[in-house]
Each structure stands twice: as C-alpha cells, then as structure tokens.
Design an enzyme around this catalytic site. Structure first.
Site, short mmCIF file in Angstrom:
data_model
loop_
_atom_site.label_atom_id
_atom_site.label_comp_id
_atom_site.label_asym_id
_atom_site.label_seq_id
_atom_site.Cartn_x
_atom_site.Cartn_y
_atom_site.Cartn_z
N SER A 110 -3.32 -0.81 -5.78
CA SER A 110 -3.97 0.19 -4.94
C SER A 110 -5.35 -0.24 -4.46
O SER A 110 -5.89 0.35 -3.53
CB SER A 110 -4.08 1.52 -5.68
OG SER A 110 -2.81 2.10 -5.87
N ASP A 340 1.88 8.25 -7.54
CA ASP A 340 1.92 6.90 -8.10
C ASP A 340 1.93 6.91 -9.62
O ASP A 340 2.73 6.21 -10.26
CB ASP A 340 0.69 6.14 -7.58
CG ASP A 340 0.48 4.81 -8.26
OD1 ASP A 340 1.17 3.84 -7.89
OD2 ASP A 340 -0.40 4.72 -9.15
#
Length: 503
Positions: A110, A340
């Site tokens: 990320s 996520d």
C-alpha cells in the site's frame, strides 16, 4: 442543513433498497427474452447519453478502497443484494484499469502504490513519498529532499485550494501517509519505530511528526481516522487508558493544537458525538482520531455497540462540510482501509461488509456535490489473492458453500490462494479437507479457506478498476499506469505543474 439531508436520503435509500442502493432483479424476469433485450437497449441508451464534461473541477474527491479487487467488487454486490445489484460507484459513467506494480516488485504494497496514485511517481516497495532512488529502510537517503515526491493534496494547496484526508485506518498508516510523508519505511509511524530501524529520530522524522510539522501535513484543513497511539507517549488514551507508542515524552496532539495562528480555531475530537457536534462555520482546522489504532470494523461497531466510533460516511460528511467553505475548492482523500485488513486475515465477511460501507460513503459524496464541478474518483491500490468461484445457483449466499468437490465435501464460493484460513480447513489428522458445513461461518471473523499456509494473505498483482464521475471523468478510460491518476486529477482541476484543462 444540506449535509444532514444527504445522510437522511442515504439512510432512506438503504431502507428501501438494502445496502446495494439499487433495485434487485425480480427472479421471474430473468427468464424472459424481452427482459434481456430491454436491458441491453437501456444499456446502450445510457452509454449514448454520456457526455464529456469539460468543466474545470473545482473539487476533487479521491476515494481509495484499499485492497478492493475486481472480485471483491463482484462479491460485495452479492453481499449487498444479488447478482443485479450495483454498488454506488458502479453507476459512474466512466471506468478504466490501472497497473499497480511498483518499481522493484510485481505485486505492490500500500505504500508504493499510494506514492503512485497520490504523488504521480512510482517508488519502491514499503517507501512513501520518495522516488525509486530510495531503497527500503535506508536511514539517510530520504533526507535528500530532491528525492521527495509531493502529493496532489500539496498541488491543490499550492493552487489556493483546501485539502484533507479521511481514513478508517491510522492516519499514519501507509495509504493516508502518502498524502503528506516522505520515508523509506512505511512502519516508522512513531519515533520508537524509527529507533527500531537503527535510525536517529532527531534526524529521521517519524510519520506522525511529519503530519504535525511537515510542509503538507501542516496545511491540511481536516484529518480524520484512527491512530492516537502514534502521537502520544505517557499520556493515557481517553478511551482505553493505555499509554501511547512514542518514547520521546511528546504529546503531538497538544502540539498540533498549539500551532494555531492568531484567531485560528483548531478543534480536536476523539469520539463520534464530538465529531457530529463540530460546527464547520466556527472551525478552521479539524483533527479527529477515533481509536488508538485503526477504526473498528463496521460489523464490530454494530455488534459490540461501539457507537462512539463514526462511520466512514459520517466522517466524509463532516470533512466535506469543512472543505466546501473554500471558494477555490478542495481536494479530499478518503480511504476505506479495512477491506484490505480483513482480506489479509481471510475474513471475507468483514471485507465485503467494509466494501459496502465504503460504497455508502461514495454515494453520500456524489449526492452532496454536483457532478458539474466536483470530480469523484473511486479506485483501489492493489488486488488480493481472493477468488469467487464455483457454479452456485442464482441468489445463493455469496459466503456460503453450495457445491461439492471431488472429495464429496462442500466448498466455499469464496476462497483465498493463501493465508491463515489454510489451518482451519485442513484436517490435522489426515491432511484432508474439513467439512465446512460443520463450521460456524456466521462468525464475523470466520476464516475462509486458503490453499497455502501464510501468516498473512498476500496482495494480488492484477489491475484494479478506476471509476470516475464529474468534470473530465472521461479521461479515466482504458488501461494506464497507476501513477497517471493524480496527473489526470490535476489536469481536470487545474493544479500542479503539468498539463491543465484551463490552459
């Protein structure tokens, strides 16, 4: 008043149509030739009605669903309603695909992906706001400011606009940190983590410090999310009583409040009641952190009665009330980050529920602002190793097990390539599969089956979708590198040093 009305309309929509915000397909209709012909003709008419809106985007809202793969979108439709359901952003007129790899990895994390879609430059795995010359974990390379990449939030502020961020993760976590931070290690959220890297925190600044004192961080008008522990040392948390993670005796929340200029009203909030009570007309800057770490999952908030944690939609509503005061417009970054986190634990139910909550926040924003002057973009940073497979009959529960494998045992429609779910679905006695029909899959933290054993399920490397609505939304068609996204947003809103619609 208008923001309250927007929330009321959203609640009414959910009541009437369910989480999908769309009318489900009648079962008897799908067997009709006329139905499908009419459906196809309506699709063509909708496409023909699309027009290229070439207005300058006064406002830009970038919604980032962390880990929302294309398969996650499809599964969330089923979780919200049925096969015909659309999430709110699937009604946006333009869609493209972005390629998510980072400079040194095929499958990104990320941090490097956030650097791409926020600063317009791809970087290395685990690095934030720096170019590809900076390797992970280097203590001093990031001190060279020529390697720093600044986000579109900074470009917007340089153009006289306001900017802010909203997240369901810690505000110092990888995705939101790319809005304002520059570091070779995304985990340096406080000074103690800097020390663990063998770096000097007086030289190498931690991410929380950069939010309070960094160039971009200081300029943000609104910051909402979790992560109080990264800003405190021996300062008991107002909710848990535990100390923070810092080791430098500093209270960065108080320091942020003390940075107020003459006549400037800075407000800090840590619970939902205080957030909803903020009067934007009397508030110049707003900082809210609603959990020591990440904000809780939506299902956890509901089932555990944690009513002092705001929803993502509520945070977006207040943030946009703050930012819309600017005559020149604003840029807002919004992350639904726990999609996520749930995937990493093979918690499919939680991940799909978070995706639907994210959709509600997008719906609120699109209803609140005109698509004549507000560009809204919805995308993801990366995919996940999650699959939607099998031959279940129409209307079956997406989280169920409706087919048998060759071992005559049922298998889940949702499964993962890897993760902790491996251990729950393999018999320790003979290595065969456990009968999932005997497991309690209604538990919110039920781990779905995984093929390979890993402590944390991995990201996926395939492209992710980009949904666009508003001025210059037609730019976001086709397949492109992820780092093109902020440049296209900048073009539409006439900020930054590159091409601009207004020129």
């Amino acid at each position: 008043m208008k923001s309250v009305l927007a929330v009321q309309l959203l609640v009414l929509s959910c009541f009437l149509f369910g989480n999908s915000l769309a009318v489900p397909l009648e079962p008897h209709s799908s067997s009709s030739v006329d139905y499908w012909t009419s459906n196809a003709q309506q699709t063509i008419e909708n496409i023909l009605r699309q027009r290229e809106n070439r207005n300058v985007a006064k406002n830009v809202i970038l919604f980032l669903a962390d880990g929302m793969s294309v398969s996650t979108v499809a599964m969330a439709r089923m979780y919200a309603g049925d096969e015909s359901t659309k999430l709110s952003f699937e009604n946006f007129p333009f869609i493209g695909m972005s390629k998510t790899y980072c400079v040194n990895k095929q499958v990104p994390d990320s941090a490097c992906s956030a650097t791409a879609y926020l600063t317009g430059v791809k970087g290395n795995y685990e690095t934030l706001g720096v170019n590809g010359k900076i390797p992970s974990y280097d203590c001093t390379a990031e001190l060279d400011e020529s390697t720093h990449t600044f986000s579109i939030a900074q470009w917007a502020m340089d153009a006289g606009k306001d900017a802010g961020l909203v997240t369901t993760t810690r505000v110092t976590h990888a995705s939101p940190a790319a809005v304002y931070a520059h570091t070779s290690n995304r985990d340096r959220e406080n000074d103690n983590e800097v020390k663990k890297d063998g770096c000097d925190p007086n030289v190498t600044k931690d991410i929380a410090m950069q939010l309070v004192y960094g160039k971009t961080g200081q300029g943000l008008k609104v910051i909402l999310g979790g992560g109080r522990r990264e800003f405190l040392h021996k300062h008991p948390d107002p909710e848990t009583g535990s100390n923070g993670k810092r080791k430098d005796s500093r209270n960065l929340i108080e320091e942020w409040l003390n940075l107020a200029g003459p006549g400037e009203n800075r407000t800090y909030v840590w619970n939902r009641d205080d957030l909803l009570g903020v009067d934007p007309a009397k508030t110049d800057r707003l900082f809210g952190m609603f959990d020591p770490s990440h904000c809780v999952y939506n299902l956890e908030r509901i089932q555990e009665g944690l009513d002092q944690e705001p929803t993502l939609a509520e945070m977006v509503d207040k943030a946009t009330d703050m930012l819309r005061k600017s005559d020149k417009g604003f840029f807002l970054f919004v992350e639904g980050g726990r999609i996520d986190h749930a995937h990493h634990r093979n918690w499919a139910r939680l991940s799909l529920d978070e995706t639907v909550e994210f959709s509600k926040a997008v719906e609120l924003a699109r209803n609140k602002f005109s698509d004549e002057d507000t560009l809204i973009l919805v995308t993801s940073d990366h995919s996940h190793a999650v699959t939607y497979s099998g031959y279940s009959s129409r209307g079956k529960d997406i989280l169920g097990a409706h087919n048998d494998a060759n071992d005559d045992l049922p298998y889940k429609t949702v499964s993962y390539a890897n993760g902790l779910g491996f251990y729950d679905h393999v018999s320790p006695s003979d290595g065969g599969r456990v009968n999932v029909g005997n497991l309690d899959a209604k538990w919110r933290e039920f781990r779905y089956p995984a093929t390979l054993p890993l402590e944390s399920e991995t990201h996926g490397g395939e492209d992710v979708a980009v949904y666009a609505s508003g001025p210059w939304a037609h730019l976001f068609k086709g397949t492109y590198e992820q780092n093109a996204i902020p440049h296209m947003l900048a073009y539409a809103s006439c900020v930054g040093d590159g091409l601009k619609a207004c020129s």
